[in-house]
Design an enzyme around this catalytic site. Structure first.
Site, PDB file in Angstrom:
ATOM      1  N   GLY A   1       0.793  -1.239   0.000  1.00 15.95           N
ATOM      2  CA  GLY A   1       0.000   0.000   0.000  1.00 15.95           C
ATOM      3  C   GLY A   1       0.818   1.278   0.000  1.00 15.95           C
ATOM      4  O   GLY A   1       0.457   2.249  -0.672  1.00 15.95           O
TER       5      GLY A   1
ATOM      6  N   CYS B   1      16.189   0.444   0.540  1.00 11.21           N
ATOM      7  CA  CYS B   1      16.792  -0.406   1.559  1.00 11.21           C
ATOM      8  C   CYS B   1      18.308  -0.365   1.484  1.00 11.21           C
ATOM      9  O   CYS B   1      18.985  -0.813   2.385  1.00 11.21           O
ATOM     10  CB  CYS B   1      16.319  -1.838   1.389  1.00 11.21           C
ATOM     11  SG  CYS B   1      14.677  -1.931   0.757  1.00 11.21           S
TER      12      CYS B   1
HETATM   13  N1  PLP Z   1       9.427  -5.190  -3.782  1.00 12.73           N
HETATM   14  C1  PLP Z   1       9.816  -4.041  -4.356  1.00 12.73           C
HETATM   15  C2  PLP Z   1      10.053  -4.012  -5.832  1.00 12.73           C
HETATM   16  C3  PLP Z   1      10.005  -2.899  -3.597  1.00 12.73           C
HETATM   17  O1  PLP Z   1      10.400  -1.763  -4.171  1.00 12.73           O
HETATM   18  C4  PLP Z   1       9.787  -2.965  -2.191  1.00 12.73           C
HETATM   19  C5  PLP Z   1      10.035  -1.787  -1.347  1.00 12.73           C
HETATM   20  O2  PLP Z   1      10.845  -0.931  -1.636  1.00 12.73           O
HETATM   21  C6  PLP Z   1       9.353  -4.185  -1.652  1.00 12.73           C
HETATM   22  C7  PLP Z   1       9.186  -5.274  -2.467  1.00 12.73           C
HETATM   23  C8  PLP Z   1       9.070  -4.317  -0.191  1.00 12.73           C
HETATM   24  O3  PLP Z   1       7.842  -3.680   0.127  1.00 12.73           O
HETATM   25  P1  PLP Z   1       7.518  -3.235   1.617  1.00 12.73           P
HETATM   26  O4  PLP Z   1       8.309  -2.006   1.902  1.00 12.73           O
HETATM   27  O5  PLP Z   1       6.043  -2.972   1.630  1.00 12.73           O
HETATM   28  O6  PLP Z   1       7.871  -4.362   2.500  1.00 12.73           O
END
Ligand code: PLP
Length: 374
Positions: free
Chosen positions: A197, A321
């Site tokens: 979301g 990240c």
């Molecule tokens: N997958 C992708 C391509 C993303 O860019 C991200 C977050 O940056 C995630 C998964 C992980 O999502 P969440 O932050 O909701 O855990």
């Protein structure tokens, strides 16, 4: 402050916030309880599932609420690996988000075979590489719809067709794509799709997974009977409602937002071109709107980020990240970007709240920083 890091997270829309509000202090029931007070929450949850299903052309019973994109990705990988008792093989790509890559690594450590497909210079997985890698042992192919660092969009329909031709399931991490580009799960033919979301103006801490009816997957959370007994845990009614509202709004205004973002992109890139700045724009021509991954030779991405920050502009280096990490990201390595450029990479990710004035300021500031570094 100018926020240009919308691939990391987005601002919650006021309409989304308003839609969620009653479910905190008025209809705060546990939606699983049988009494009348719980009916409103239950009804709202049902409506949220229907809204989300409509946006991606799924059936409501195929939408499972989760806590985030990471959970959805982990569920897809581990749920299928465990359903197959860790036998066989998973195919994914080298540029997936760590939510997929690290889940695959964990399964590999337990004995499952995992194959990582390469990408070309634009960050695209070739259909032939999947055709060559897939075999009768392959249980799952997981390829992201759009990359979080460079925005490249994959040929999901064709990749899913190849997987199905071998009787293999297909999952796509659509976290960066959903709410930004049109997605129709029936047209694409995917068996599972992950979403989060907070990447489309809903709050952090809510996501969902589309799982096609009949897919053999192990529950991610064991416990209560929520989410059709596949994802236990008391439902986060308010956030599910917020996510449904946000997706509905984003899907309605998608074309208009895309046009706006493309205009903003042009403003920034034109300023760099007019100033004769040497840069590479990473990613494929088909990329998520508003994603501008730029590499400047001889610069350090981290230093650029801080200088922009001092001027009140928030951008990121690689993926959200990885922003503590000064090394070249796995994505930039995978596209074979020359080290001199790769080290000087920043990701500007524009969103619907960014204005023309902000794009002007970002462009001018970036030109100044690059021109005056020595
Ligand atoms: N997958 C992708 C391509 C993303 O860019 C991200 C977050 O940056 C995630 C998964 C992980 O999502 P969440 O932050 O909701 O855990």
């Amino acid at each position: 402050m100018i926020y240009a890091d919308n691939a990391a997270t987005t601002k919650v829309d006021i309409d989304v916030f308003e839609a969620m509000k009653p479910y905190f202090m008025v209809s705060y029931c546990n939606a699983s309880e049988p009494y009348k007070f719980a009916r409103e929450g239950k009804k709202a949850l049902k409506k949220a599932r229907e809204t989300i299903a409509n946006c991606i052309n799924a059936e409501p019973e195929e939408i499972y609420f989760t806590s985030c994109g990471t959970e959805s990705d982990n569920w897809a990988i581990k749920g299928i690996a465990l359903a197959n008792k860790l036998q066989g093989k998973i195919i994914t790509s080298v540029i997936e988000h760590h939510a997929v890559l690290h889940a695959c690594k964990a399964m590999e450590q337990l004995g499952l075979q995992v194959e990582y497909l390469p990408v070309d210079k634009k960050g695209v997985v070739s259909l032939s590489s999947l055709r060559n890698a897939i075999d009768d042992k392959t249980k799952l192919v997981s390829i992201m719809t759009a990359n979080n660092e460079i925005g490249s969009i994959q040929e999901i329909k064709q990749l899913a067709d190849i997987a199905h031709s071998k009787g293999t399931l297909f999952h796509t991490d659509a976290v960066q794509a959903i709410g930004h580009i049109p997605l129709d799960v029936k047209y694409l033919g995917v068996d599972m799709l992950s979403a989060s979301g907070h990447k489309f103006n809903a709050p952090k801490g809510i996501g969902f997974m589309y799982i096609k009816k009949g897919t053999n997957i192990i529950p991610f959370m064991h416990g209560g009977a929520q989410e059709y007994k596949l994802r236990a845990g008391t439902e986060n009614v308010a956030f599910a409602i917020g996510m449904a509202k946000a997706l509905e709004l984003n899907c309605h205004r998608m074309h208009q937002t895309e046009q706006h973002l493309l205009n903003l992109e042009s403003i920034i890139l034109n300023k760099l071109d007019t100033a004769n700045i040497d840069y590479i724009r990473n990613g494929a021509v088909k990329r998520t709107p508003g994603n501008i991954s730029l590499s400047f030779k001889g610069f350090e991405g981290e230093a650029l980020l801080h200088r922009l920050d001092l001027k009140g502009i928030c951008v990121s280096t690689g993926s959200a990240c990885d922003s503590q990490n000064t090394q070249i990201s796995h994505v930039l390595k995978a596209i074979g970007l020359e080290e001199g450029y790769a080290l000087g990479t920043i990701r500007i990710s524009l969103g619907r709240y960014n204005t023309f004035d902000e794009a002007d300021y970002i462009g001018d500031t970036l030109v100044n920083i690059i021109k005056n570094r020595k």
